[in-house]
Design an enzyme around this catalytic site. Structure first.
Site, PDB file in Angstrom:
ATOM      1  N   GLY A  18      -4.582  -6.102   5.841  1.00 57.42           N
ATOM      2  CA  GLY A  18      -5.884  -5.593   5.452  1.00 57.42           C
ATOM      3  C   GLY A  18      -7.050  -6.182   6.207  1.00 57.42           C
ATOM      4  N   THR A  45       0.765  -1.241   0.000  1.00 57.10           N
ATOM      5  CA  THR A  45       0.000   0.000   0.000  1.00 57.10           C
ATOM      6  C   THR A  45       0.800   1.298   0.000  1.00 57.10           C
ATOM      7  OG1 THR A  45      -1.586  -1.251   1.342  1.00 57.10           O
ATOM      8  CG2 THR A  45      -2.003   1.080   1.086  1.00 57.10           C
ATOM      9  N   ASP A 104      -8.272  -3.827   2.798  1.00 54.71           N
ATOM     10  CA  ASP A 104      -8.834  -2.637   3.437  1.00 54.71           C
ATOM     11  C   ASP A 104      -8.749  -1.381   2.579  1.00 54.71           C
ATOM     12  OD1 ASP A 104      -6.265  -0.807   4.675  1.00 54.71           O
ATOM     13  OD2 ASP A 104      -5.846  -2.851   4.060  1.00 54.71           O
ATOM     14  N   ARG A 116      -9.811 -11.294  -3.972  1.00 53.43           N
ATOM     15  CA  ARG A 116      -9.658 -10.784  -2.611  1.00 53.43           C
ATOM     16  C   ARG A 116      -9.570  -9.265  -2.617  1.00 53.43           C
ATOM     17  NH1 ARG A 116      -5.418  -7.587   0.198  1.00 53.43           N
ATOM     18  NH2 ARG A 116      -5.629  -8.062   2.411  1.00 53.43           N
ATOM     19  N   GLY A 152      -1.037  -1.963   6.070  1.00 48.80           N
ATOM     20  CA  GLY A 152      -0.772  -3.095   6.960  1.00 48.80           C
ATOM     21  C   GLY A 152      -1.608  -4.298   6.582  1.00 48.80           C
TER      22      GLY A 152
END
Length: 314
Positions: A225, A171, A202, A199, A223
């Site tokens: 998710g 991310t 977050d 999939r 981090g």
């Protein structure tokens, strides 16, 4: 209102190896410098976070856009979100393919549709309609991503193990407040290596991967998710700030809650409506940088905060 602009960026919270440390640090410093130049020249916070995240998506040091990792089938599936704190407008995409700058597409969804999120093949069809540039899938795949995917295939490693959640790339994001006091955030990711096809983590989920509200502040997270979604990490930070906590304290409390409640680790960047900011994480490293009051701050390791005077002409 005449605020001093502030921008903060991150390049992912994980166990960044030494051979990527310099490129990660330089990458976030370059992105935050470019983003702040937009604010300094009268641009708004939404423009700044989109441009900043696009720069990170174009940098193969990060897991977004051109540096994305591969799913279980060896394909790239990308997620992104952008949010405007002035009116809570949001655009998000998930499981899209062959688009180098998902954050730009997310903004298109925010501005050109009545919806918040588009996903998968439907999103890609809309991207074609809106003339969002497609790129060959192989353009987004780095040699390192292929090698990492092959290792997972060879040893049949589970992406849910703690060892892997500490190792995996994760991310990029940005938060900003402009001279009018308007706030925005953006987050973009290629997910986690060997993730199941379809999939969604977050990053594109409002309140988890990002949130922005002019009355409170803005957050972009990074981090594990699944852990971040369970605690709605971005919104939890802002809830803490609504109770009177500083950005740093609000971030630390939210990250500690996630670690204790669901054994999840991660990181985040946050800016408040008054221009206070923080970059906090519970992983081994997180590349981050900020510019506020003409000072460039950046770090990689826990407790680290280097400072340089910012020169707009640099």
């Amino acid at each position: 209102m005449d605020m001093r602009p502030v921008i903060v960026v991150h390049g992912g919270a994980w166990a960044i190896p030494d051979h990527l440390a310099e490129s990660s640090t330089n990458g976030v410093k370059n992105a935050v410098t470019r983003g702040f130049s937009i604010l300094a020249n009268g641009g708004n916070s939404l423009q700044a976070v989109e441009a900043t995240v696009r720069i990170l998506e174009d940098n193969i040091a990060f897991d977004a856009g051109h540096g994305a990792v591969l799913n279980a089938d060896g394909d790239v599936e990308l997620d992104a979100i952008i949010m405007d704190g002035t009116n809570l407008a949001v655009g998000a995409v998930s499981c899209i393919k062959s688009i180098a700058n998902p954050v730009m597409f997310a903004r298109t969804i925010m501005e050109q549709t009545p919806h918040v999120m588009l996903t998968g093949s439907g999103a890609n069809k809309f991207a074609e309609k809106m003339n969002i540039k497609k790129v060959p899938a192989e353009e987004l795949v780095t040699e390192n991503a292929v090698k990492e995917w092959e290792q997972y295939q060879k040893y049949k490693q589970s992406v849910t193990s703690l060892f892997n959640t500490e190792r995996m790339h994760d991310t990029v994001g940005a938060v900003a407040i402009d001279h009018k006091g308007n706030i925005a955030c953006a987050t973009s990711t290629g997910g986690i290596t060997n993730k199941m096809v379809g999939r969604v983590g977050d990053s594109p989920i409002i309140g988890s991967g990002a949130y922005a509200d002019n009355f409170i502040g803005a957050v972009s997270t990074t981090g594990h998710g699944e852990s971040i979604m369970k605690v709605m990490l971005a919104r939890k930070v802002l809830f803490n700030m609504e109770k009177g906590e500083t950005p740093q304290s609000a971030a630390d409390q939210a990250l500690e809650y996630m670690k204790n409640k669901v054994q999840g680790r991660g990181g985040l960047i946050v800016v408040s409506k008054s221009g206070e900011w923080a970059a906090r994480f519970t992983t081994k490293r997180m590349a981050w940088a900020s510019i506020a009051n003409n000072i460039l701050n950046y770090g990689l390791n826990p407790g680290e905060n280097f400072q340089e005077k910012f020169d707009l002409n640099m």
